[in-house]
Design a protein around this motif. Structure first.
Motif, PDB file in Angstrom:
ATOM      1  N   ASP A   1      31.477  47.188  51.928  1.00  0.00           N
ATOM      2  CA  ASP A   1      30.824  46.194  51.109  1.00  0.00           C
ATOM      3  C   ASP A   1      29.907  46.513  49.902  1.00  0.00           C
ATOM      4  OD1 ASP A   1      29.714  43.896  50.234  1.00  0.00           O
ATOM      5  OD2 ASP A   1      28.723  43.256  51.869  1.00  0.00           O
ATOM      6  N   ASN A   2      30.693  46.850  48.733  1.00  0.00           N
ATOM      7  CA  ASN A   2      29.764  47.183  47.509  1.00  0.00           C
ATOM      8  C   ASN A   2      29.211  45.946  46.769  1.00  0.00           C
ATOM      9  OD1 ASN A   2      32.318  46.261  46.267  1.00  0.00           O
ATOM     10  ND2 ASN A   2      33.158  48.462  46.257  1.00  0.00           N
ATOM     11  N   GLU A   3      29.554  44.711  47.471  1.00  0.00           N
ATOM     12  CA  GLU A   3      29.037  43.477  46.902  1.00  0.00           C
ATOM     13  C   GLU A   3      29.430  43.147  45.405  1.00  0.00           C
ATOM     14  OE1 GLU A   3      24.611  44.446  47.611  1.00  0.00           O
ATOM     15  OE2 GLU A   3      25.154  43.328  49.675  1.00  0.00           O
TER      16      GLU A   3
ATOM     17  N   THR B   1      27.234  51.758  48.942  1.00  0.00           N
ATOM     18  CA  THR B   1      26.591  51.745  47.737  1.00  0.00           C
ATOM     19  C   THR B   1      27.713  52.299  46.559  1.00  0.00           C
ATOM     20  OG1 THR B   1      25.823  53.989  48.357  1.00  0.00           O
ATOM     21  CG2 THR B   1      24.367  52.472  48.455  1.00  0.00           C
ATOM     22  N   CYS B   2      27.223  51.655  45.394  1.00  0.00           N
ATOM     23  CA  CYS B   2      28.458  52.005  44.243  1.00  0.00           C
ATOM     24  C   CYS B   2      27.615  52.092  43.074  1.00  0.00           C
ATOM     25  CB  CYS B   2      29.027  50.669  44.048  1.00  0.00           C
ATOM     26  SG  CYS B   2      30.241  50.430  42.522  1.00  0.00           S
ATOM     27  N   PRO B   3      27.293  53.398  42.669  1.00  0.00           N
ATOM     28  CA  PRO B   3      26.401  53.953  41.486  1.00  0.00           C
ATOM     29  C   PRO B   3      26.936  53.126  40.221  1.00  0.00           C
ATOM     30  CG  PRO B   3      26.756  55.720  42.780  1.00  0.00           C
ATOM     31  CD  PRO B   3      27.777  54.749  43.404  1.00  0.00           C
ATOM     32  N   PRO B   4      28.131  52.919  39.784  1.00  0.00           N
ATOM     33  CA  PRO B   4      28.338  52.266  38.485  1.00  0.00           C
ATOM     34  C   PRO B   4      28.079  50.669  38.609  1.00  0.00           C
ATOM     35  CG  PRO B   4      30.352  53.048  39.314  1.00  0.00           C
ATOM     36  CD  PRO B   4      29.332  53.756  40.200  1.00  0.00           C
ATOM     37  N   GLY B   5      28.406  50.180  39.934  1.00  0.00           N
ATOM     38  CA  GLY B   5      28.300  48.669  39.853  1.00  0.00           C
ATOM     39  C   GLY B   5      26.962  48.265  40.129  1.00  0.00           C
TER      40      GLY B   5
ATOM     41  N   VAL C   1      39.488  60.687  43.741  1.00  0.00           N
ATOM     42  CA  VAL C   1      38.913  60.343  42.361  1.00  0.00           C
ATOM     43  C   VAL C   1      38.079  59.216  42.524  1.00  0.00           C
ATOM     44  CG1 VAL C   1      41.445  60.509  41.284  1.00  0.00           C
ATOM     45  CG2 VAL C   1      40.824  58.348  42.379  1.00  0.00           C
ATOM     46  N   GLY C   2      37.137  59.261  43.565  1.00  0.00           N
ATOM     47  CA  GLY C   2      35.922  58.317  43.624  1.00  0.00           C
ATOM     48  C   GLY C   2      34.927  58.913  42.625  1.00  0.00           C
ATOM     49  N   CYS C   3      34.038  57.927  42.165  1.00  0.00           N
ATOM     50  CA  CYS C   3      33.091  58.210  41.370  1.00  0.00           C
ATOM     51  C   CYS C   3      31.964  58.922  42.123  1.00  0.00           C
ATOM     52  CB  CYS C   3      32.291  56.832  40.939  1.00  0.00           C
ATOM     53  SG  CYS C   3      33.183  55.595  40.435  1.00  0.00           S
TER      54      CYS C   3
ATOM     55  N   TYR D   1      33.661  42.723  43.117  1.00  0.00           N
ATOM     56  CA  TYR D   1      34.644  43.448  42.714  1.00  0.00           C
ATOM     57  C   TYR D   1      34.848  44.549  41.637  1.00  0.00           C
ATOM     58  CZ  TYR D   1      36.636  38.918  44.339  1.00  0.00           C
ATOM     59  OH  TYR D   1      37.243  37.724  45.245  1.00  0.00           O
ATOM     60  N   MET D   2      34.570  45.682  42.331  1.00  0.00           N
ATOM     61  CA  MET D   2      34.202  47.125  41.541  1.00  0.00           C
ATOM     62  C   MET D   2      35.488  47.348  40.776  1.00  0.00           C
ATOM     63  SD  MET D   2      31.112  46.929  41.690  1.00  0.00           S
ATOM     64  CE  MET D   2      29.802  46.643  42.807  1.00  0.00           C
ATOM     65  N   ASN D   3      36.720  47.385  41.368  1.00  0.00           N
ATOM     66  CA  ASN D   3      37.923  48.049  40.994  1.00  0.00           C
ATOM     67  C   ASN D   3      38.230  47.383  39.790  1.00  0.00           C
ATOM     68  OD1 ASN D   3      40.116  49.840  41.342  1.00  0.00           O
ATOM     69  ND2 ASN D   3      41.292  48.122  41.724  1.00  0.00           N
TER      70      ASN D   3
HETATM   71  S1  SF4 Z   1      33.586  51.723  41.398  1.00  0.00           S
HETATM   72 FE1  SF4 Z   1      32.067  52.071  43.033  1.00  0.00          FE
HETATM   73  S2  SF4 Z   1      33.226  51.637  44.797  1.00  0.00           S
HETATM   74 FE2  SF4 Z   1      34.656  52.089  43.345  1.00  0.00          FE
HETATM   75  S3  SF4 Z   1      35.152  54.510  43.341  1.00  0.00           S
HETATM   76 FE3  SF4 Z   1      33.141  53.974  41.963  1.00  0.00          FE
HETATM   77  S4  SF4 Z   1      31.379  54.166  43.071  1.00  0.00           S
HETATM   78 FE4  SF4 Z   1      33.221  53.634  44.472  1.00  0.00          FE
END
Ligand code: SF4
Ligand SMILES: Cc1ncc(C[n+]2csc(CCOP(=O)(O)OP(=O)(O)O)c2C)c(N)n1
Ligand SMILES: [Mg+2]
Length: 292
Positions: free
Chosen positions: A126-128, A208-212, A17-19, A130-132
């Motif tokens: 490290d997505n730098e 890397t975290c596209p939405p964050g 279920v990852g982005c 608190y993304m969740n």
């Molecule tokens: S919010 Fe960022 S770290 Fe979390 S699943 Fe989506 S892309 Fe990955």
């Protein structure tokens, strides 16, 4: 018949279920390619707690233990002890924590485990932020980045904590950075960490975290590569806290990396110059430690 090599095997099932473009997924993929099926993964609360799936469903082909946010270092110590009591010295124990579960709330359990020199690998993807829970700032959020909880003008005015230096100060046997954009280097380091049984090993992977970060999903690996090429996220290893090895020398200006991401879009020319100076200073320090 063509023989399947260990690195050809994928330990992540399709359909997680990852982005789209999630760097943390690629990070896990490369880590497990190196560590193999005899691995147990401890996951404190973080995005990966969701990505691993709700029991009995799972996105990983290896066992997972979901842990409380602060406990990555302590839980892995316990799993290692249980395996040892059962005579299993072969299985690698890996904690897989976000930056919150490493730099912030997880730091005391990690520091304690390292001081005891527990036999496991602690990985910080490290997505730098608190993304969740909605892109809140952490002590890993870099100078200049905007998050949903950055006070003042809305962007962070203090530097990112240097977690490798903090771990090196513990005289940890092995600490290294790795990038999803440099898979050969990353797999080599995870293999090295696996083979160095008998103490705590720490891996710091920029995820890397596209939405964050505010990047298109297809730019995810490009952003990871630019982080290394600009020396914002240098690739290096530290053995026993003192022996430094640099794995790559970047030469690109930091603007290339910063301009790609919406989290930095408020920055002006003089901010880019400030960040370039900070990166140059850190790079010079690192070169000095590596003796190059
Ligand atoms: S919010 Fe960022 S770290 Fe979390 S699943 Fe989506 S892309 Fe990955
Ligand atoms: C004690 C505690 N406080 C808060 C939470 C809520 N929480 C779950 S995940 C998370 C953020 C995790 O951030 P990070 O470790 O950086 O991982 P990411 O989500 O960015 O992958 C928070 C605050 C929790 N689970 N436990
Ligand atoms: Mg995070």
């Amino acid at each position: 018949m063509i023989q399947q090599k260990a690195h050809d095997i994928d330990y992540i099932y399709p359909g997680h279920v990852g982005c789209p473009g999630c760097g943390a997924i690629l990070a896990m993929k490369f880590a497990l390619k190196a560590l193999g099926e005899k691995t147990m993964v401890v996951i404190p609360a973080c995005c990966w707690g969701i990505l691993a799936g709700p029991y009995p469903q799972t996105s990983l082909k290896v066992p997972i233990l979901q842990a409380a946010f602060a406990t990555g270092g302590a839980m892995a110590s316990g799993v290692r002890a249980a395996l040892d009591m059962n005579g299993d010295s072969e299985t690698t124990v890996m904690t897989w924590a976000g930056d919150g579960g490493t730099f912030d709330i997880g730091f005391q359990a990690l520091s304690g485990a390292v001081e005891r020199n527990e036999d496991f690998i602690f990985v910080c993807y490290d997505n730098e932020a608190y993304m969740n829970t909605g892109i809140q700032r952490s002590s890993s959020t870099p100078y200049g980045a905007r998050t949903t909880t950055t006070p003042g003008e809305g962007w962070k005015k203090t530097r990112k904590k240097n977690i490798i230096e903090a771990l090196a100060a513990h005289r940890i046997p092995y600490a290294a950075t790795a990038s999803i954009a440099f898979p050969d280097d990353m797999i080599r380091k995870f293999q090295k960490a696996k083979d160095m049984k008998g103490g705590t090993r720490f891996m710091h992977v920029l995820a890397t975290c596209p939405p964050g970060w505010g990047i298109p999903s297809e730019m995810s690996v490009r952003a990871a590569r630019l982080a290394v090429q600009t020396n914002i996220f240098p690739l290096y290893e530290v053995e026993d806290g003192i022996k430094y090895t640099l794995n790559y020398e970047g030469s690109q200006p930091v603007d290339e990396y910063l301009k790609l991401q919406k989290r930095f879009k408020h920055l002006e020319k003089h901010d880019f110059e400030d960040i370039q100076t900070m990166v140059n200073d850190d790079w010079d320090l690192l070169r000095g430690k590596a003796g190059v």
